[in-house]
Design a protein around this motif. Structure first.
Motif, short mmCIF file in Angstrom:
data_model
loop_
_atom_site.label_atom_id
_atom_site.label_comp_id
_atom_site.label_asym_id
_atom_site.label_seq_id
_atom_site.Cartn_x
_atom_site.Cartn_y
_atom_site.Cartn_z
N ALA A 133 9.11 -2.44 5.92
CA ALA A 133 8.21 -2.10 4.82
C ALA A 133 7.31 -0.92 5.20
O ALA A 133 7.07 -0.01 4.42
N THR B 63 9.58 2.30 5.44
CA THR B 63 10.31 2.73 4.26
C THR B 63 9.74 4.00 3.60
O THR B 63 10.47 4.96 3.38
N PRO B 64 8.42 4.02 3.31
CA PRO B 64 7.89 5.21 2.62
C PRO B 64 8.06 6.49 3.46
O PRO B 64 8.09 7.59 2.92
N LEU B 65 8.17 6.31 4.78
CA LEU B 65 8.35 7.47 5.64
C LEU B 65 9.81 7.89 5.71
O LEU B 65 10.15 8.89 6.33
N GLY B 66 10.69 7.05 5.13
CA GLY B 66 12.11 7.34 5.20
C GLY B 66 12.71 7.01 6.54
O GLY B 66 13.80 7.46 6.88
N LEU B 67 12.01 6.19 7.34
CA LEU B 67 12.49 5.90 8.69
C LEU B 67 12.95 4.45 8.85
O LEU B 67 13.07 3.95 9.97
N ALA B 68 13.22 3.76 7.72
CA ALA B 68 13.58 2.35 7.77
C ALA B 68 14.71 2.02 8.75
O ALA B 68 14.68 0.98 9.40
#
Lengths: 218, 190, 474
Positions: B40, B43-48
């Motif tokens: 979580a 995710t917003p960083l695109g590093l999930a």
């Protein structure tokens, strides 16, 4: 459907999904899953679970592909996000069509998986609650000696495996005493067969699935 | 140290590996929440995907553990398949697809022991097995998880994250557990 | 020739290891009720496992000798035939079933015997009726009590129609009512159906009227012998006489402070075992806690140490136990587990001692004190030994010492005297008494052994019909 036949179909579709970039195929699997769940009168919690559980991983993969894939490939981001849902619904197709004991019985009778594996697994699965309390006991017991065990502490697994060694011995002895002989023929109280129409349905299902994958759909 | 063991699979072996698989499931159940939290956050960083690769070692532990407990040809592969079946049955997040990844992970881990001719179950073999597990599962995920689409730097970073995780849990932790078991003489040695 | 004939049997667990049985000659007659007795861990269950072929199939080495059943060598029989000749009921009730419910386990067994499916229902119904388990035939094993599970185990043996029934300490987790029921069903099987029963039990009560023969294991001689009629009567008699002579013991009074309080409390693993409106456990005393097998004594201890949920209120020093954190609470109240190995965290004796010494709370134990106590308990020179390889008695003594060193104010002990010789029992009781008298600890211990314990005890509580009460005698 016979569980073994269903398992084979689901596994084939699963592997194929891993190598394709067709959103339509993913959506097809999701829709089929929903239809089966409706047909089986799944309760609302199951729908919620199937919607929520893959949500985070799907978002995760969507964002990272959108940001960091070569050429910011948004189509591929959607392929991957829907693929994660498709995997979950593949699982649902299976679990809403049959039960664990039916599946294992079918794997024994139809797929001829060695009985040692079928019944060894089945026997061990009854120990889930005991294993839970054993782990809890190890943690509390360590605490009483002034030590906090974490998930990375080797002692936790070590103590658990000691218990497992003892249980596997006891269970295997008891099953032998109950007449179980490794991979010997047995009779079956409920005989599981593969009806002829199962083959027909399988071919049809797989054919339709190939059409979705190989006819240039997005 | 050990005599060469028979490669036949007995009832007791299957029960032991299934129990061990359930055990690891029970111990690491809590880690799933950790994973979700981490994902979580990333995710917003695109590093999930880093979240996924950071804890992958936990899901691949069953194979080296099975190899060391039973020391048979195929025990890593079969151990990991059993573990993934347990995961699927007890309601893991991905159901049926865990069976497929279980096979891939088990096969990857098995190679490490094959390359040492099933004669060594020490830190060397375990580290080698961690490396082969990483290579095989990573290759698979180039397709399945779409890793191939990422930029070069990200692919490399993901690879090493995964290697680190698999080595920490699959080699270092497994080795610690197996040493305890061997020192306590509780493995059926003779 | 007898029904079962053992000749020259010599067996050890490891190839070069010590022998458990040496040149054993023994026979059993058909349609008889046989009791096998001897100290626990002496090799009774080894003999039973040899009789039904589980040893050496699973463990150990048969150095020489053979076992004939009905003229046939047990080693030459295939497994399903063996199971129909001779079947076993195991010590730990819950660890003998492969399937989730009694009915499924019975079907599994009949399938193994290659019984035709159309005959199965009839066999199942008969077996269920005889053992009185029809009402819970489709419930999960995890919801059944120890006694109910052993009834199912007997039903399975009946469905197998085995000629010889072996029972390995089957009543350890079984309440007295179920034990009585099972014993009488077994007697019926002997007299009406010609079955042969061999039951290993260290507790000889109730067998005088049932047993045809008594066999005695002598661990020092690695031999089992058939007791003569006179010896048999003498052993049954002395078992009854050795039963504890009660002495009077005081009841708590106003000067006592309660440490644990139960209010409208109930708990139980499978069903409610304990239901208590009001009860208090006292501080700074040595309390002995008694009650029959399988009635919930350990369950109460588990509730007191956060290992088991409960309903109602259970407080320690007026704090609700459910709300306390394990990490803090375990510094005040600790459990000496029924299984010594549950207490161990390391590998060797020295490592275990080091851990307790290092983590002890009030630093009352020095290395010298530990060394002297080890000598007192006969544990000197075991430093490098692996704790799991010690004898049962040694494990038990070490376990108790480890927890005494920790110095936790309140110690709950779950059958700490099991498997200890008389000398050790007194040593352990002295140590516990010292902890209470000199160091102000609280000790509450579950015990079946009372004879040598009563002198050390301050109070006695018993659990009877789901209720706790203080007793004026022990």
């Amino acid at each position: 459907m016979n569980p073994t036949v269903l398992l084979v179909i689901v596994l084939i579709c699963g592997v194929e999904l891993s190598f394709t970039r067709v959103i339509a195929a993913n959506v097809l699997v999701i829709l089929v899953g929903l239809v089966i769940m409706l047909f089986r009168r799944a309760n609302w919690r199951s729908y919620l679970r199937l919607f929520l559980l893959p949500l985070l991983p799907a978002l995760g993969v969507w964002f990272s592909l959108a940001y960091f894939s070569v050429g910011h490939d948004i189509h591929f981001a959607w392929v991957l996000a829907t693929r994660i849902y498709a995997y979950s619904f593949l699982g649902a197709i299976f679990t809403f069509s049959t039960t664990i004991s039916e599946t294992l019985a079918s794997l024994e009778q139809n797929a001829h998986i060695p009985t040692t594996f079928v019944y060894g697994m089945l026997a061990a699965l009854n120990f889930v609650p005991k294993i839970r309390s054993e782990v809890q006991k190890s943690k509390v017991s360590a605490q009483m000696r002034g030590i906090t065990l974490h998930f990375w502490s080797p002692q936790l697994l070590f103590k658990g495996i000691l218990a497992a060694l003892n249980w596997s011995e006891n269970l295997a002895e008891a099953m032998t005493s109950h007449g179980f002989a490794e991979n010997q023929p047995r009779t079956h109280y409920s005989v599981i067969q593969i009806p002829w129409w199962n083959y027909l349905v399988s071919i049809l299902v797989l054919a339709i699935f190939q059409m979705f994958i190989f006819t240039g759909l997005p | 140290m050990h005599e060469q063991k028979s490669n036949a699979w007995h009832l007791r072996d299957v029960i032991l590996l299934t129990l061990t698989a359930i055990l690891t499931g029970v111990i690491y159940f809590g880690v799933v929440f950790l994973y979700n939290g981490l994902t979580a956050l990333l995710t917003p960083l695109g590093l999930a995907p880093f979240g996924n690769d950071l804890i992958l070692g936990l899901w691949t532990m069953a194979a080296p553990l099975a190899a060391c407990l039973l020391q048979k040809v195929g025990s890593a592969t079969i151990g990991e398949i059993l573990a993934s079946a347990v995961e699927a049955i007890l309601g893991g997040q991905w159901g049926i697809s865990t069976l497929i990844s279980g096979f891939v992970q088990g096969f990857g881990s098995e190679l490490g022991f094959t390359f040492t001719a099933y004669k060594r179950y020490d830190m060397f073999s375990l580290s080698l097995s961690a490396l082969t597990t990483t290579i095989v599962t990573f290759t698979w995920d180039l397709f399945r998880e779409g890793y191939a689409a990422y930029h070069g730097w990200m692919i490399i970073a993901l690879f090493f994250t995964r290697l680190l995780s698999i080595w920490l849990f699959g080699a270092l932790l497994v080795h610690a557990v197996v040493s305890l078991l061997e020192r306590s003489h509780m493995l059926r040695a003779e | 020739m007898s029904y079962i004939d053992i000749t020259d049997l010599t067996f050890s667990y490891t190839k070069q290891g010590p022998l458990v049985l040496e040149n054993q000659q023994l026979s059993f007659q058909q349609a008889t009720f046989n009791v096998l007795t001897g100290p626990s861990g002496s090799g009774k269950s080894t003999l039973l496992r040899l009789l039904c072929g589980l040893f050496p199939q699973y463990t150990g080495h048969l150095q020489k000798g053979q076992i004939l059943i009905d003229g046939e060598n047990i080693a030459d029989m295939d497994i399903s035939k063996r199971a129909q000749k001779i079947a076993m009921l195991f010590q730990v009730p819950a660890e003998q079933f492969a399937m989730p419910t009694p009915r499924q386990e019975l079907i599994f067994t009949l399938e193994n015997m290659r019984i035709a499916p159309e005959q199965m229902d009839q066999r199942i119904t008969q077996a269920f009726d005889f053992t009185g388990i029809s009402e819970f035939a489709d419930r999960e094993f995890s919801s059944l009590s120890g006694g109910e599970q052993q009834k199912v185990a007997l039903a399975i043996i009946l469905a197998l129609d085995a000629d010889t029934i072996l029972l390995d300490e089957p009543f350890a987790n079984v309440d007295p009512e179920a034990r009585n029921f099972l014993l009488h069903r077994l007697k019926q099987l002997v007299s009406n159906r010609g079955k042969t029963v061999i039951i290993a039990d260290h507790d000889l009560s109730d067998y005088q009227q049932l047993a045809d023969y008594l066999y005695v294991m002598e661990p020092t001689q690695k031999q089992i012998h058939l007791a003569t009629e006179a010896e048999m009567q003498q052993r049954f008699l002395s078992f009854e006489q050795n039963r504890h002579q009660q002495i009077s013991i005081s009841l708590p009074d106003q000067t006592d402070t309660a440490e644990f309080k139960l209010r409208d409390f109930s708990t139980g693993h499978q069903k409610v075992l304990l239901k208590q409106a009001n009860f208090e456990l006292m501080k700074h005393h040595l309390t002995v806690f008694t009650g029959p097998n399988g009635v919930g004594k350990s369950t109460l201890f588990n509730s007191l140490t956060k290992l088991q949920d409960y309903q109602g209120s259970l407080t320690w020093e007026n704090n609700e136990i459910a709300k306390l954190k394990v990490k803090d609470y375990s510094r005040h109240v600790a459990l000496v587990f029924q299984e010594p190995i549950s207490q161990f965290l390391k590998v060797t004796v020295a490592e275990e001692l080091e851990l307790s010494l290092h983590n002890q709370y009030d630093h009352a134990w020095t290395k010298e004190r530990v060394r002297d106590t080890l000598a007192d308990l006969g544990l000197t020179g075991f430093d490098d030994h692996v704790v799991y390889m010690l004898s049962e008695g040694q494990k038990r003594k070490l376990q108790i010492l480890l927890m005494l060193i920790m110095g936790v104010p309140t110690l709950l002990l779950d059958e700490p005297l099991t498997g200890l010789d008389l000398v050790s029992v007194h040593k352990i009781m002295q140590l516990l008494q010292q902890a209470v008298r000199n160091e102000d600890k609280t000790v509450i211990m579950i015990s079946h052994q009372l004879t040598d314990v009563a002198d050390y005890a301050d109070y006695h509580i018993s659990l009877h019909e789901k209720e706790l009460s203080y007793e004026a005698s022990l």
